[in-house]
Structure formats: C-alpha cells, structure tokens
Design a protein around this motif. Structure first.
Motif, mmCIF file in Angstrom:
data_model
loop_
_atom_site.group_PDB
_atom_site.id
_atom_site.type_symbol
_atom_site.label_atom_id
_atom_site.label_comp_id
_atom_site.label_asym_id
_atom_site.label_seq_id
_atom_site.Cartn_x
_atom_site.Cartn_y
_atom_site.Cartn_z
ATOM 1 N N ILE A 125 -131.848 -13.744 44.537
ATOM 2 C CA ILE A 125 -132.566 -13.056 45.613
ATOM 3 C C ILE A 125 -132.985 -13.765 47.021
ATOM 4 C CG2 ILE A 125 -135.313 -12.395 46.071
ATOM 5 C CD1 ILE A 125 -135.449 -12.063 42.942
ATOM 6 N N GLY A 126 -133.055 -12.753 47.953
ATOM 7 C CA GLY A 126 -133.349 -13.583 49.215
ATOM 8 C C GLY A 126 -132.525 -14.463 49.753
ATOM 9 N N ALA A 127 -133.030 -15.745 49.942
ATOM 10 C CA ALA A 127 -132.239 -16.974 50.360
ATOM 11 C C ALA A 127 -130.982 -17.290 49.162
ATOM 12 C CB ALA A 127 -133.095 -18.232 50.531
ATOM 13 N N VAL A 151 -136.728 -8.036 54.100
ATOM 14 C CA VAL A 151 -137.383 -6.893 54.905
ATOM 15 C C VAL A 151 -138.729 -6.517 54.068
ATOM 16 C CG1 VAL A 151 -136.215 -5.394 53.562
ATOM 17 C CG2 VAL A 151 -137.024 -4.845 55.792
ATOM 18 N N ASP A 152 -138.958 -6.928 52.844
ATOM 19 C CA ASP A 152 -140.149 -6.456 52.078
ATOM 20 C C ASP A 152 -141.096 -7.584 52.212
ATOM 21 O OD1 ASP A 152 -139.066 -4.122 51.001
ATOM 22 O OD2 ASP A 152 -138.316 -5.217 49.299
ATOM 23 N N ILE A 153 -140.813 -8.708 53.045
ATOM 24 C CA ILE A 153 -141.817 -9.775 53.029
ATOM 25 C C ILE A 153 -142.041 -10.065 54.773
ATOM 26 C CG2 ILE A 153 -141.722 -10.880 50.880
ATOM 27 C CD1 ILE A 153 -140.186 -13.094 52.376
ATOM 28 N N LEU A 179 -131.565 -3.102 54.697
ATOM 29 C CA LEU A 179 -132.791 -2.343 55.032
ATOM 30 C C LEU A 179 -133.699 -1.925 54.166
ATOM 31 C CD1 LEU A 179 -130.690 -0.496 57.945
ATOM 32 C CD2 LEU A 179 -132.780 -2.221 58.281
ATOM 33 N N THR A 180 -133.268 -1.613 52.895
ATOM 34 C CA THR A 180 -133.877 -1.212 51.991
ATOM 35 C C THR A 180 -134.825 -2.276 51.044
ATOM 36 O OG1 THR A 180 -132.158 -0.763 50.105
ATOM 37 C CG2 THR A 180 -132.623 0.841 51.857
ATOM 38 N N GLY A 181 -133.830 -3.353 50.975
ATOM 39 C CA GLY A 181 -134.352 -4.525 49.905
ATOM 40 C C GLY A 181 -134.236 -4.161 48.533
#
Length: 277
Positions: A125-127, A151-153, A179-181
């Motif tokens: 996830i993420g990073a 984008v969600d945080i 863009l949607t995460g």
C-alpha cells in the motif's frame, strides 16, 4: 552489518543472492524515518560488496508493506515549523528537503547496480507501491493486493509511483489506480503488468523467486549490471540515443574474460564460472 531497526540482511555467499527483508512485522512493515536512512546505506554497501550479485526484497510478517508510518508522516509535518515558525519560505524549503531525502532512499533501489527483485505478499500500500516500482522485477503471491492510497489521505503521491507506475502499467491504468485509490488483487496486478508472475502461496513464491535469483546470479555479473544500466538509461532516451549508449557501454565492457569463459565452458561442457565484480 550495522544494528538495523527496520531491515534484515541475509547473504548466501555461495550464490551471491541477498535477501533484504523489511522487518517491522508488528507495524505491518510501515516505513519509518529509520527505514529512509537504513535502506540507501544498506544498498550502497551491497552494491560495493563484490560477493553480492542480486537482491531479493521481501518482508517478514503477514504483509509486505502498509505504506509510510503515520507517526513518521505526522512528525515530518510537525517538525517543519519548529525553527522558522514565522517564515513560510523556510518551512516549505525544509519540507522539500525531507521529501527529497525520502525520494532518494527509494531511488537507491533503482540506482543500485545489482538487480533488485521484489517478492510481495499480503498488503502493498502507498509507499510500498513506491518501493516496488523502483525494483527491476516484481513477483507476488495470490494473497497480495495493491493500493495507491495517498489520494485517500489528502496527499499527492510523491515518492515515485506517479513517475514509475505509468511505465509499468500504462498511463490509463496508472491514472485509474492513483486517482481512485482502489485496491487491486494479484491477478489484476499481473494483467496490468505491475507484477510478472503470481504464485499460489508465499512459500511457493519464495522458492521460485529464489531459483530465479540464483539463475541470474550465475550469469556474468558484468552482463547483468550492464543490462540493468542500459535498460535504465534507454528508458529516458530515444532509440538512437539508447543504441549509441549501449554501443559505448559494450565498447568498454565486451572484451572481458567473462566472454572467453562462456565459450570455454561450452567447449568443455560445463557451467561457466565468473569472477566477482
């Protein structure tokens, strides 16, 4: 090896394969401030170690990486105003340096001369996505899932995903994910091209990826690092400039004892044995 807080290193001297393990299982291998210092330092040491030929990046615990540690993210935000509370320019310049420091840590994976294979299980996830997109090859187990979560945080991803992911999965797929995460599973990741192969279980992945790494490690180290270097340089060059670069590379490297060893091994019906870098 130095005392490490976030990583573990296992070197098989006989094969030259290194297992570089994210080692914060109780925090789902979230990346903290120690990680961003330890990773580039370790990769530099492994790069310079002539016994190391290839690196497998994997994780302990049930997840590969849950992203950047939220405490780390919060501490970076809080620390910006400590010295220049009334000076917005200096606060922002310090934040830019902090971001560049973390970017450089993940780019060290790409800049390492030795190939780095990501072996992913559970959450990435993420990073974690930033990290694997800097690797040379990516494999995962069926339980793996991926999410560009920034984008969600309320963050624009800034550690490499927006730059590297489109080259792996295509521009449209990258825009969709970023863009949607939204979360994608292992099979969709393979279909997009984010991972090269999906294995039924983590143990099966570890076994098969270990064999792939040993096979690559058994090849000429000059040819292996040359292939990585030329692929990276050619990525950002037009074809004619890329061809010119590889011509210059081979003009410098082609007349090595490794080429002679390959032909000698074929004549003698044995496996070639190559010197360390």
């Amino acid at each position: 090896m130095e005392d490490l807080k976030t990583l573990k290193v296992e070197l098989d001297e006989a094969t030259g394969v290194v297992h570089l393990v994210l080692n914060r299982p109780s925090q789902r291998n979230a990346l903290d401030t120690h990680f961003f210092t330890e990773l580039p330092r370790l990769l530099s040491a492994l790069d310079e170690n002539p016994s190391v030929r290839i690196i497998i990046l994997k994780s302990s615990g049930i997840h590969f990486c849950s992203g950047i540690d939220l405490f780390t993210l919060g501490s970076i935000a809080v620390s910006q105003g400590e010295d220049h509370v009334d000076d917005g320019g200096r606060v922002r310049e310090k934040l830019r340096r902090d971001i560049k420091h973390m970017q450089a840590a993940l780019s060290a994976v790409e800049e390492c001369r030795k190939p780095v294979i990501a072996a992913i299980h559970g959450a990435c996830i993420g990073a974690g996505v930033d990290l694997i997109t800097a690797c040379d090859i990516r494999y995962c187990s069926e339980d793996a899932f991926f999410c560009v979560k920034e984008v969600d945080i309320a963050i624009t991803a800034d550690l490499g995903t927006l730059q590297r992911l489109p080259r792996l999965v295509g521009d449209g797929n990258a825009r969709d994910l970023c863009l949607t995460g939204r979360r994608i599973d292992a099979m969709e990741a393979k279909h997009m091209g984010l991972v090269q192969k999906v294995y039924p279980t983590k143990s099966d992945m570890d076994e098969k990826v270990g064999k792939i790494a040993r096979d690559i490690a058994a090849k000429s180290p000059l040819a292996v690092i040359g292939t990585k270097a030329v692929l990276l340089n050619s990525r950002d060059l037009p074809v004619d400039k890329g061809l010119d670069y590889v011509a210059t590379w081979n003009a410098a490297m082609l007349l090595s004892t490794d080429v002679k060893e390959v032909f000698a091994a074929q004549l003698e019906k044995r496996k070639p044995m190559f010197s360390k870098l």
